[in-house]
Scaffold this motif. Structure first.
Motif, mmCIF file in Angstrom:
data_model
loop_
_atom_site.group_PDB
_atom_site.id
_atom_site.type_symbol
_atom_site.label_atom_id
_atom_site.label_comp_id
_atom_site.label_asym_id
_atom_site.label_seq_id
_atom_site.Cartn_x
_atom_site.Cartn_y
_atom_site.Cartn_z
ATOM 1 N N HIS A 71 0.798 -1.217 0.000
ATOM 2 C CA HIS A 71 0.000 0.000 0.000
ATOM 3 C C HIS A 71 0.840 1.281 0.000
ATOM 4 O O HIS A 71 0.329 2.345 -0.349
ATOM 5 C CB HIS A 71 -0.937 0.030 1.214
ATOM 6 C CG HIS A 71 -2.024 -0.979 1.122
ATOM 7 N ND1 HIS A 71 -2.175 -1.976 2.044
ATOM 8 C CD2 HIS A 71 -3.001 -1.153 0.211
ATOM 9 C CE1 HIS A 71 -3.219 -2.719 1.712
ATOM 10 N NE2 HIS A 71 -3.729 -2.239 0.605
ATOM 11 N N GLY A 74 0.954 3.746 -3.255
ATOM 12 C CA GLY A 74 -0.344 4.338 -3.543
ATOM 13 C C GLY A 74 -0.814 5.298 -2.471
ATOM 14 O O GLY A 74 -1.369 6.359 -2.774
ATOM 15 N N SER A 78 -1.432 9.302 -2.913
ATOM 16 C CA SER A 78 -2.726 9.931 -2.613
ATOM 17 C C SER A 78 -2.570 11.182 -1.753
ATOM 18 O O SER A 78 -3.490 11.987 -1.658
ATOM 19 C CB SER A 78 -3.657 8.936 -1.912
ATOM 20 O OG SER A 78 -3.309 8.763 -0.547
ATOM 21 N N GLN A 105 -2.322 -1.283 -9.764
ATOM 22 C CA GLN A 105 -3.773 -1.077 -9.896
ATOM 23 C C GLN A 105 -4.263 0.101 -9.062
ATOM 24 O O GLN A 105 -4.913 -0.069 -8.043
ATOM 25 C CB GLN A 105 -4.515 -2.362 -9.495
ATOM 26 C CG GLN A 105 -4.248 -3.529 -10.404
ATOM 27 C CD GLN A 105 -4.739 -3.279 -11.829
ATOM 28 O OE1 GLN A 105 -5.689 -2.556 -12.057
ATOM 29 N NE2 GLN A 105 -4.062 -3.864 -12.793
ATOM 30 N N MET A 106 -3.957 1.287 -9.523
ATOM 31 C CA MET A 106 -4.343 2.505 -8.810
ATOM 32 C C MET A 106 -5.608 3.102 -9.416
ATOM 33 O O MET A 106 -5.826 3.000 -10.618
ATOM 34 C CB MET A 106 -3.201 3.518 -8.854
ATOM 35 C CG MET A 106 -1.943 3.073 -8.121
ATOM 36 S SD MET A 106 -2.238 2.684 -6.387
ATOM 37 C CE MET A 106 -2.831 4.251 -5.802
ATOM 38 N N PRO A 107 -6.412 3.766 -8.587
ATOM 39 C CA PRO A 107 -7.631 4.389 -9.113
ATOM 40 C C PRO A 107 -7.305 5.638 -9.932
ATOM 41 O O PRO A 107 -6.233 6.223 -9.778
ATOM 42 C CB PRO A 107 -8.407 4.753 -7.838
ATOM 43 C CG PRO A 107 -7.375 4.890 -6.777
ATOM 44 C CD PRO A 107 -6.276 3.927 -7.139
ATOM 45 N N PRO A 108 -8.234 6.055 -10.792
ATOM 46 C CA PRO A 108 -8.007 7.264 -11.588
ATOM 47 C C PRO A 108 -7.680 8.465 -10.700
ATOM 48 O O PRO A 108 -8.292 8.670 -9.652
ATOM 49 C CB PRO A 108 -9.356 7.477 -12.299
ATOM 50 C CG PRO A 108 -9.979 6.116 -12.341
ATOM 51 C CD PRO A 108 -9.526 5.433 -11.073
#
Length: 172
Positions: A71, A74, A78, A105-108
């Protein structure tokens, strides 16, 4: 350039042998850097402080290595506008595939430039390439490094072509 331009962080000291490869590259190019342990799960407040103050402290790039749930890259991404390069660390159970997927696999809106499993050396090179867009001396060092890589491959190719496979790999 005052202070470190690149921060290298990792979730555990067990990641240090891998993450030190990024430091070695940065050091060889003369790029000021710092390296420390910042666990997303065990030192969350430290992680938040590191990420939220990075830009004010002059950081241009953060290289974050993590294994397993992975984690750290990411979560740091953030919390800051400083670009984050993630290094998935190889794990015992899934050979680092779990780490790779967690980092990639990160969010937009929360990008992490993801390296190969244990790819800290390339993370260091990528950091230097990015910095080279602003600092010409770093760009020159990267160009020199890539020419050395090319010469090394060409030497090996000539040796293989001259000696043949058996002699090249020491079976003759």
């Amino acid at each position: 350039m005052n202070g470190p331009l690149v921060g290298i962080i990792m979730g555990s000291d067990s990641d240090l042998p891998v993450m030190n490869e990024a430091k070695e590259i940065l050091d060889s190019f003369g790029v000021a850097n710092e390296i420390t342990i910042v666990s997303a799960h065990r030192t969350t407040k430290r992680m938040v402080r590191y990420a939220t103050t990075a830009r004010k402290r002059g950081m241009k790039i953060i290289i974050a290595g993590a294994g397993g749930a992975a984690h750290l890259p990411g979560m740091v991404a953030s919390l800051t506008v400083v670009p984050v390069i993630g290094v998935p660390i190889k794990t015992r159970n899934l050979d680092g595939l779990d780490s790779l997927l967690s980092v990639a696999q990160m969010p937009p809106g929360v990008p992490v430039a993801t390296m190969a499993i244990n790819g800290a050396r390339n993370a260091g090179v990528l950091a230097c390439e990015i910095l080279g867009t602003k600092y010409p001396d770093i760009a020159i060092s990267v160009e020199r490094y890539k020419r050395q890589l090319e010469r090394s491959v060409l030497r090996k190719a000539r040796k293989l072509e001259k000696s043949g496979v058996a002699r090249y790999i020491g079976r003759a």
